[in-house]
Design an enzyme around this catalytic site. Structure first.
Site, PDB file in Angstrom:
ATOM      1  N   LYS A  94       0.683  -1.208  -0.051  1.00  0.00           N
ATOM      2  CA  LYS A  94       0.111   0.145  -0.042  1.00  0.00           C
ATOM      3  C   LYS A  94       0.891   1.307   0.001  1.00  0.00           C
ATOM      4  CE  LYS A  94      -4.229  -2.057   1.007  1.00  0.00           C
ATOM      5  NZ  LYS A  94      -3.672  -3.479   0.722  1.00  0.00           N
TER       6      LYS A  94
HETATM    7  C1  LIG Z   1      -4.163  -4.687   0.120  1.00  0.00           C
HETATM    8  C2  LIG Z   1      -3.365  -5.823   0.077  1.00  0.00           C
HETATM    9  C3  LIG Z   1      -3.630  -6.863  -0.895  1.00  0.00           C
HETATM   10  C4  LIG Z   1      -4.641  -6.864  -1.883  1.00  0.00           C
HETATM   11  O1  LIG Z   1      -4.518  -5.745  -2.900  1.00  0.00           O
HETATM   12  P1  LIG Z   1      -5.824  -5.227  -3.755  1.00  0.00           P
HETATM   13  O2  LIG Z   1      -5.219  -4.122  -4.605  1.00  0.00           O
HETATM   14  O3  LIG Z   1      -6.953  -4.776  -2.871  1.00  0.00           O
HETATM   15  O4  LIG Z   1      -6.060  -6.275  -4.726  1.00  0.00           O
HETATM   16  C5  LIG Z   1      -2.723  -7.969  -1.108  1.00  0.00           C
HETATM   17  N1  LIG Z   1      -1.738  -8.163  -0.018  1.00  0.00           N
HETATM   18  C6  LIG Z   1      -1.575  -7.339   0.958  1.00  0.00           C
HETATM   19  C7  LIG Z   1      -0.492  -7.452   1.939  1.00  0.00           C
HETATM   20  C8  LIG Z   1      -2.304  -5.957   0.887  1.00  0.00           C
HETATM   21  O5  LIG Z   1      -2.157  -5.102   1.763  1.00  0.00           O
END
Ligand SMILES: *Cc1c(COP(=O)(O)O)cnc(C)c1O
Length: 499
Positions: free
Chosen positions: A113
């Site tokens: 993120k």
């Molecule tokens: C948010 C997240 C995901 C999922 O990503 P999306 O963009 O919502 O598909 C996968 N792994 C981790 C560790 C995340 O924080």
């Protein structure tokens, strides 16, 4: 470059407007009018560039109102060596043969993120200036873990913004909770909500939808905004690392120009993998996009059958950031794949809202299947994969990335495809350390140990350092002690803002 609503009922807007507004007035998501193609000169340029320069180059056509100088400042601030602990920002690591892992977790909160949330605040404040937005922005977030902390780190001490994060007191890991309650910054507020993620999420949605509350804020020059992945400013930075991965594969001689690759993406809200799809539209040669889910396998079913059906039990898994039944960004994919048919997209989204289900037409389904392949895995398989990959290749996976690796192995078994492949690694193994410890150690060894002890055990056993964003967390000062009931969240916001 203008931005349309995926539901087609509003006029197109500029990039700065799309980022300031977050979501279109008709409930649709903002989508770019075209996807700029990278030409030969671009590729040559990208190969000579570092990550920051690649980011500025790729973002440029999407954000025409931003000057090159402004963009350079944004990417240099976002992907700064003080914030990312690897100079390559998103390094591509060889796992074995033609299989690579792209590590997207070298930012301050140790999850992918950060790739977008380190960038969004800069894009948002510049966009506010360009659209002559008069007031200050209050970012309101309900988090199941990773987003909240990444948003806090991104927005801390950013001018003209405040950030308020609500996390459920049942449901986030000890590391995630400590990361949030120890957050520094003069404009940050964090509160625990009694209940689960849905309680916190519903509370935030209620606040967004409450006109008198929003008017009250407006009287004080404040406006609510969201940091979730429907904002274009969060999505566009996620195109960059797919292009960067391909450039790195070219640089390492794994592929020649034009030779296709696979990307494997552990998926929840469909934001990350949509970045890969857009990179493909811009000219990154893609063989298959492999969509990996956990037991919440609504996307696996969708890609295989063309039916999206959220009417199923919500499963709590060891990969909690993928515990999602409504993958909002799928709407953007449908808009592209139908050739910008906002009418169709609107009908499907209405059906999703009213019946929790929709079915795409056969032509659209064929197009989806010509690009995507999907599968899922359960928690036992996730833990076994962490252990097997550690034993075989001495590479330590977190639970989310392990889902992707397992699904990729399923893919290879079924297709025998040997196309070079990059698997997206979305979190440091230390972020989900107790699950990773469970995968590597015997039950007797971990029984009764707290999460921080387990992190140290993991570090000692593997020889891998605990990342800065997690190291020593248990000793940091707790700055946020507010607890609230879901029904009192409005009041909590007012208290935080001293209104
Ligand atoms: C948010 C997240 C995901 C999922 O990503 P999306 O963009 O919502 O598909 C996968 N792994 C981790 C560790 C995340 O924080």
């Amino acid at each position: 470059m203008l931005y349309f609503s995926s539901r087609g009922k509003t006029d197109p807007v500029s990039a700065a407007q799309a980022i300031t507004m977050g979501i279109a007035a008709d409930g649709g998501l903002f989508v770019p009018e075209i996807l700029p193609r990278l030409n030969e000169e671009d590729w040559l340029q990208l190969q000579k560039s570092n990550y920051q320069q690649r980011a500025a180059h790729i973002l440029r056509p999407f954000l025409p109102e931003f000057t090159q100088d402004e963009l350079n400042k944004c990417v240099n601030a976002a992907y700064h060596s003080k914030r990312f602990d690897d100079p390559q920002i998103a390094p591509l690591v060889k796992l074995h043969d033609q299989v690579f892992i792209q590590e997207l977790w070298h930012g301050p909160t140790c999850a992918f993120k950060d790739m977008a949330l380190q960038m969004l605040p800069h894009l948002l404040t510049l966009s506010m200036a360009k659209t002559e937005e008069a007031g200050d922005i209050v970012i309101l977030v309900a988090t199941s873990g990773d987003t909240g902390k990444a948003a806090l780190e991104g927005f801390k001490d950013v001018d003209r913004t405040r950030i308020i994060v609500f996390y459920p007191d049942e449901g986030v890991s000890e590391v995630q909770k400590r990361q949030m309650v120890t957050q520094e910054g003069s404009n940050v507020f964090v509160a625990a909500v009694a209940g689960n993620f849905d309680d916190a999420q519903s509370g935030v949605k209620r606040i967004f939808g409450n006109p008198s509350f929003n008017n009250h804020l407006a009287d004080h020059g404040l406006k609510l905004s969201s940091a979730n992945s429907i904002n274009w400013g969060r999505l566009v930075p996620q195109i960059v690392y797919y292009v960067s991965a391909y450039v790195d594969l070219l640089g390492q001689g794994v592929v020649e120009a034009g030779q296709p690759v696979n990307f494997v993406v552990p998926t929840g809200n469909f934001g990350n993998i949509l970045g890969a799809y857009y990179a493909g539209m811009m000219g990154v040669p893609i063989n298959r996009l492999i969509c990996a889910s956990n037991a919440n396998n609504v996307l696996t079913d969708f890609i295989r059958t063309g039916i999206y059906d959220r009417n199923r039990r919500f499963e709590k898994t060891l990969s909690p950031s993928m515990d999602i039944l409504i993958s909002s960004n799928l709407e953007r994919l449908l808009f592209e794949i139908t050739g910008h048919d906002a009418g169709k997209v609107s009908v499907w989204m209405e059906q999703l809202k009213n019946q929790g289900r929709y079915e795409i037409d056969p032509e659209t389904k064929n197009k989806v299947q010509s690009i995507f392949w999907a599968d899922y895995c359960n928690d036992d398989q996730t833990l076994m994969t962490i252990r097997a990959v550690w034993e075989e290749w001495r590479y330590l996976l977190d639970t989310h990335t392990a889902v992707a690796v397992q699904v990729y192995q399923n893919y290879q078994k079924e297709t025998a495809d040997s196309t070079p492949t990059a698997i997206m690694s979305t979190a440091s193994p230390f972020k989900f350390g107790s699950s990773v410890a469970q995968a590597l150690f015997s039950p007797e060894l971990i029984q009764g140990k707290d999460e921080f002890t387990l992190l140290n055990m993991l570090s000692t056993a593997t020889g891998i350092q605990i990342p800065k964003g997690i190291e020593g967390l248990e000793n940091r000062e707790i700055r946020h002690k507010t607890r609230t009931k879901a029904e009192d969240m409005e009041q909590t916001v007012l208290d935080f803002l001293q209104l």
